[in-house]
Design an enzyme around this catalytic site. Structure first.
Site, mmCIF file in Angstrom:
data_model
loop_
_atom_site.group_PDB
_atom_site.id
_atom_site.type_symbol
_atom_site.label_atom_id
_atom_site.label_comp_id
_atom_site.label_asym_id
_atom_site.label_seq_id
_atom_site.Cartn_x
_atom_site.Cartn_y
_atom_site.Cartn_z
ATOM 1 N N ARG A 86 15.631 2.855 24.014
ATOM 2 C CA ARG A 86 15.205 2.730 22.611
ATOM 3 C C ARG A 86 15.837 3.726 21.674
ATOM 4 O O ARG A 86 16.198 3.398 20.552
ATOM 5 C CB ARG A 86 13.701 2.950 22.543
ATOM 6 C CG ARG A 86 13.016 1.805 23.123
ATOM 7 C CD ARG A 86 11.562 1.959 23.010
ATOM 8 N NE ARG A 86 11.044 0.739 23.571
ATOM 9 C CZ ARG A 86 9.799 0.532 23.879
ATOM 10 N NH1 ARG A 86 8.914 1.478 23.672
ATOM 11 N NH2 ARG A 86 9.428 -0.604 24.367
ATOM 12 N N GLU A 116 -1.198 8.721 25.968
ATOM 13 C CA GLU A 116 -0.228 9.106 24.944
ATOM 14 C C GLU A 116 -0.581 10.444 24.303
ATOM 15 O O GLU A 116 0.290 11.153 23.796
ATOM 16 C CB GLU A 116 -0.112 7.994 23.881
ATOM 17 C CG GLU A 116 1.111 8.166 23.013
ATOM 18 C CD GLU A 116 1.391 6.972 22.111
ATOM 19 O OE1 GLU A 116 0.902 5.871 22.412
ATOM 20 O OE2 GLU A 116 2.104 7.146 21.112
ATOM 21 N N HIS A 170 -5.836 1.117 20.370
ATOM 22 C CA HIS A 170 -4.463 0.722 20.137
ATOM 23 C C HIS A 170 -3.772 0.160 21.381
ATOM 24 O O HIS A 170 -2.785 -0.576 21.275
ATOM 25 C CB HIS A 170 -3.706 1.918 19.588
ATOM 26 C CG HIS A 170 -2.332 1.585 19.233
ATOM 27 N ND1 HIS A 170 -2.040 0.535 18.409
ATOM 28 C CD2 HIS A 170 -1.154 2.100 19.625
ATOM 29 C CE1 HIS A 170 -0.733 0.439 18.299
ATOM 30 N NE2 HIS A 170 -0.184 1.365 19.032
ATOM 31 N N SER A 171 -4.271 0.481 22.554
ATOM 32 C CA SER A 171 -3.685 -0.074 23.783
ATOM 33 C C SER A 171 -3.588 -1.597 23.719
ATOM 34 O O SER A 171 -2.715 -2.189 24.358
ATOM 35 C CB SER A 171 -4.531 0.309 24.996
ATOM 36 O OG SER A 171 -4.460 1.683 25.258
ATOM 37 N N GLY A 179 -9.268 4.103 24.886
ATOM 38 C CA GLY A 179 -8.120 3.253 25.203
ATOM 39 C C GLY A 179 -7.957 3.161 26.717
ATOM 40 O O GLY A 179 -8.848 3.562 27.479
#
Ligand SMILES: Cc1cc2nc3c(=O)[nH]c(=O)nc-3n(C[C@H](O)[C@H](O)[C@H](O)COP(=O)(O)OP(=O)(O)OC[C@H]3O[C@@H](n4cnc5c(N)ncnc54)[C@H](O)[C@@H]3O)c2cc1C
Ligand code: SF4
Ligand code: FES
Lengths: 251, 656
Positions: B301, B394, B43-44, B14
């Site tokens: 969030r 991440e 997924h990036s 990623g």
């Protein structure tokens, strides 16, 4: 109230039949065959949901590829009822006939069942068209200073052409590619067009001619335009192929 | 026995993995990336919203700089982050984005002159300055004081990942695709690489390296409802945990995103709300201003997700066959704006819901989204517990995000961490030789091969997918948005039972390669151990901070909990992680703990806070004349790689 509130589709569930081409070379003695599966359709069911349900409940040996399941990573191209599509964003209810046939995409190396190796071909494509900014001064730019300006429309235009997700559907749909394995194909042309239009890339028409000038390049295209019909990102293939031909014909 | 030698083994293709590999390659070392999928499918690619960097080019970003970005990041983290890391990050983010512009990302640019924007449900006209024309523009995102989130139309992650992978191809960095790292090779306190399984042929190889970097992304798939891709299973953190030596940090810090569609869980970007979209309830009522009068839909969030959950609990949710949801209304933005700037959103609505978001509302609910926890590293990105092992992106707990990450800070982190940690990895490689016998490698290979053989040989037992699905349900139900002791205790017990069962998985697929069932069977026990780290960490943390919301302990307890959780799995047979805690030092903080400015102010103060606050004020007063850089350096000096130490230039401000 939400204007769409009353539109919630409440279909009676259908019985779906999936016919899937099976073959796993890593399973001793396995032979290509079509296998049938039955399941009940659910609300909002995509082929992604259906295949996982089959694998988890009926047949753990089934092989296929999904990564993002959201139509953005380009992993899940397969032939659905004769047409190449991204399986993750294909709703089963978009087929009136409850019998759905799934085949792996042709053109690419088969891994097993519906899984094919698109990544390998795409890396080769990227190496071949040198899919990066060519600028000998590039690494001298001071990244702590204000960035060089770019016209907003130019940035947008580049992005438009960069939306390709390397799913390989255009290649699976390409008559020329089926006949000639080294034919670059629409994804490669689109990549070249993307860099051609990028003012940061200092390559000239001559440089691109080297990549695209032979029969495996843009002049080999027979303009059957399966790419334009099936590209899930609706990229303007016809227009860009014409553009490249025009530019390269004059070099 | 297949052994591959390299200077730098990067696990994960990623943004974070690619950037780290590029850093070492450009220092003249060789690097190999192994990845489950082709790098560009990582997924990036899914990040639609944008990347935070305080360029301050656009009108609504004027006055922005590293200090404002720093404050937002620390407040966003609910003071849980490592402030030194946050400081290194904000100083480097402008360079990261400008470098990506050089490498080909077609960032959206400022258009001089008037344009319409929707702010707080009102259409306003913003007039961009002529001098800013053509510079990188930015949009509004939750939890930020300025419009700082740079973007490429609606395909930020895609264009970043493509530019990054293209650079890696230009640098001739090999990416070994469809390969899964299943164990780390280590002895004493040194990591020597990894055992890697080929997902096509099923064969094992040993990758032996001077330095190994874990860049495997998040662990969202521990939950049943998540925005994450199917491959975000946290197995990179899993193999680190399995060494028994490496610590995972703050695994209980899990973020839920307010707006994923129901039922598919696909994210619709925060850009929708940033651009002026509204949240509505079953009556069509816009409820967020009642809860958060200042930030409304754009509070951070964790806050928005909790408010939505609260509102649903009050009976204001919309019933559906998949449970309750709320509405996201972007019809006020107009078709043109949606089709240009939010096209992905439009596509998602069309393909997965069959609706047109220019005229219809989108069914949304809070959904697992981001893993703040991960392999705990020091400021240089080196893992606690093993030398030569690094982690970025991440997958890491470098600890930029503390207990809540801001939207747009994560793709920025992947690149910045790749730049900074990449330099540190290169330094490490320069200073070390591989010193390892083939016997050790062989032992690790054999151990993994035998585990696989045992699995393949077992005829009857548990079903891997069934165990995984049960684990995901437990996590959703017991370790979700609101947590309490009773649910967490029950959750931990259920997970322990699942872990025991996962030792007896049997598989029906007898193929040596291309075997998804076997691949899953190898992952499931690792995933359950990770889930236990999350659940048990959440149970022990008797406070609420950022995304970790305890109903039975609603206060943020700085006096007792201003510390990071470290989870170890000491013995393979254990059913629970061993937890240790690492205090955060208030006396070194540039921004001492305070109220975030949104959510509820309910804080038990740390004994050092008042003194540090006074100290900070004093330094600011004393060095006022010397400017903000001097003040910053005095308050909290950080050590950036030389090449990233220059101050950043801004429009009208130069390098001040
Ligand atoms: C839908 C969505 C939208 C988002 N939008 C934004 C946004 O707008 N702005 C923002 O800042 N952030 C956003 N994020 C978060 C951000 O995209 C991610 O945090 C970030 O991209 C992670 O990058 P990474 O390089 O760390 O990991 P990833 O991109 O997840 O890459 C992980 C890599 O590791 C590989 N891998 C994993 N396990 C193994 C293994 N065992 N062996 C070998 N390889 C392995 C994978 O193949 C992959 O290549 C979003 C996230 C989601 C889910
Ligand atoms: S051009 Fe379209 S069809 Fe071809 S690979 Fe790209 S996205 Fe897929
Ligand atoms: S799984 Fe990513 S496009 Fe279908």
């Amino acid at each position: 109230m939400n204007p769409s509130a009353e539109k919630n589709p409440t279909q009676a569930p259908r019985d779906l039949t999936f016919r899937i081409l099976r073959y796993n070379q890593h399973l001793p003695g396995d032979k290509p065959r079509v296998q049938e599966y039955h399941l009940q359709e659910a609300l909002g069911m995509t082929i992604f949901i259906a295949l996982n349900w089959i694998r988890e409940h009926q047949d753990p040996t089934l092989q296929f590829d999904f990564v993002c399941r959201a139509g953005i990573c380009g992993s899940c191209g397969m032939i659905v009822n004769g047409e190449p599509r991204l399986a993750c964003r294909t709703l089963t209810r978009s087929y009136e006939n409850p019998e759905i046939t799934l085949l792996p995409m042709p053109v690419f190396e088969l891994i097993a069942d519906l899984s094919v190796n698109t990544g390998k071909d795409m890396r080769r494509m990227a190496e071949r068209v040198e899919s990066w900014i060519h600028d000998p001064e590039q690494d001298k730019i001071d990244i702590s200073a204000l960035e060089p300006a770019m016209e907003p429309e130019v940035a947008e235009e580049i992005y438009e052409l960069e939306r390709c997700i390397e799913c390989g559907i255009c290649l699976a749909a390409c008559g020329t590619r089926r006949m000639r394995k080294d034919f670059l194909g629409a994804a490669g042309f689109m990549r070249v067009a993307r860099f051609y239009k990028d003012p940061r890339d200092k390559r000239t028409a001559d440089d691109f001619y080297e990549v695209l000038g032979d029969e495996h390049g843009v002049f080999g295209c027979m303009t059957l335009l399966g790419c334009e019909d099936y590209c899930p990102k609706q990229l303007p293939h016809q227009e860009q192929i014409a553009f490249l031909r025009r530019k390269l014909a004059s070099t | 026995m297949n052994i591959i030698y390299t200077d730098h083994l990067v696990i994960g293709g990623g943004l974070a993995g690619l950037r780290t590999a590029i850093a070492t390659k450009e220092r003249g070392q060789d690097a190999i990336i192994v990845s489950l999928v082709p790098a560009k499918r990582s997924h990036s690619a899914a990040a639609q919203g944008g990347m935070q960097a305080s360029l301050g080019n656009s009108l609504m970003g004027e006055g922005d700089d590293e200090d404002v970005h720093f404050g937002d990041t620390v407040r966003g983290s609910d003071w849980g982050c490592d402030q030194k890391v946050a400081r290194m990050f904000v100083n480097t983010a402008p360079k990261a984005i400008r470098q990506l512009a050089v490498w080909g990302v077609p960032w959206s640019r400022v258009q001089a002159g008037p344009r319409h924007a929707v702010i707080n449900a009102q259409t306003v006209t913003l007039t961009e300055k002529i001098e800013a024309h053509g510079l990188i523009t930015a949009r509004d995102f939750g939890g930020t004081k300025k419009w700082r989130t740079c973007y490429t139309s609606d395909g930020t992650g895609h264009t970043m990942l493509y530019a990054m992978d293209n650079r890696a191809i230009q640098d001739k960095i090999p990416v070994h695709e469809r390969q899964e790292a299943i164990a780390l090779i280590h002895e004493g306190d040194v990591c020597f690489g990894a055992i890697v399984r080929d997902l096509i042929t099923g064969k094992l190889s040993a990758y032996v390296a001077k330095a190994t970097t874990i860049a495997t992304g998040g662990y969202g798939r521990l939950y049943s409802t998540t925005t994450n891709a199917l491959i975000c299973k946290g197995t990179g953190a899993g193999i680190a945990l399995d060494t028994g030596k490496v610590a995972l940090g703050n695994m209980e810090a899990v973020q839920f995103h307010p707006t994923a569609i129901v039922p598919a869980g696909i994210l619709v970007t925060e850009g929708c709300r940033g651009d002026g979209g509204l949240l509505r309830d079953v009556d069509g009522y816009r409820f967020m201003p009642d809860y958060e009068p200042e930030k409304k839909e754009l509070a951070s969030r964790d806050v928005v997700s909790r408010r939505m959950t609260e509102h649903i609990r009050k009976g204001k949710g919309v019933a559906s066959p998949y449970g309750y949801h709320l509405w996201l209304d972007i019809t006020n933005l107009g078709r043109e704006h949606i089709e240009k700037n939010l096209r992905e959103v439009k596509d998602i609505c069309e393909y997965f819901l069959g609706i047109d978001p220019a005229v219809e509302w989108i069914p949304v609910r809070p959904t697992q989204h981001y893993s703040m926890g991960g392999v705990r590293t020091d400021e240089n990105g080196m893992a606690y517990g093993l030398k030569g092992l690094f982690a970025v992106g991440e997958a890491a707990c470098w600890d930029l995000h503390g207990f809540n990450r801001l939207g747009g800070n994560s793709v920025a982190e992947t690149v910045v961490a790749g730049m900074i940690v990449g330099e540190r990895v290169a330094d490490y490689i320069e200073a070390h030789q591989i010193d390892i016998g083939t016997q050790l490698v062989q032992r690790f290979l054999k151990q993994e091969q035998e585990a696989i053989n045992r699995l393949m040989a077992r005829d009857q037992g548990e079903n891997a997918w069934e165990l995984r699905n049960q684990m995901q349900e437990v996590m959703m139900e017991h370790v979700g948005i609101f947590r309490n002791a009773k649910d967490l205790e029950a959750g931990v017990e259920k997970l322990k039972a699942l872990l025991v069962r996962s030792q007896k998985i049997a598989i029906k697929t007898k193929a040596t390669g291309a075997n998804a069932e076997l691949t899953e069977a190898l992952r499931v026990p690792k995933m359950i151990r990770l889930a236990l780290c999350v659940a048990y960490g959440a149970l022990q943390r008797t406070e609420s901070r950022g995304a970790h919301a305890r109903e039975d302990f609603p206060a943020r307890d700085d006096a007792n909990w201003l510390k990071r959780t470290l989870a170890y799995w000491k013995n393979p047979g254990d059913l629970l992680p061993q937890l240790k805690y690492e205090p955060l030092n208030v006396k070194e903080m540039e921004l001492p703990p305070g109220f975030r400015g949104y959510g509820k102010a309910n804080i038990v103060e740390h004994p050092d806070t008042a003194a540090r606050l006074a100290e900070v004020e004093q330094v600011k007063a004393e060095l006022k004349e010397q400017g903000r850089h001097a003040i910053q350096a005095k308050l909290m000096p950080v050590d950036l790689p030389l090449r990233y130490q220059d101050t950043n230039e801004r429009l009208f401000r130069g390098r001040t």
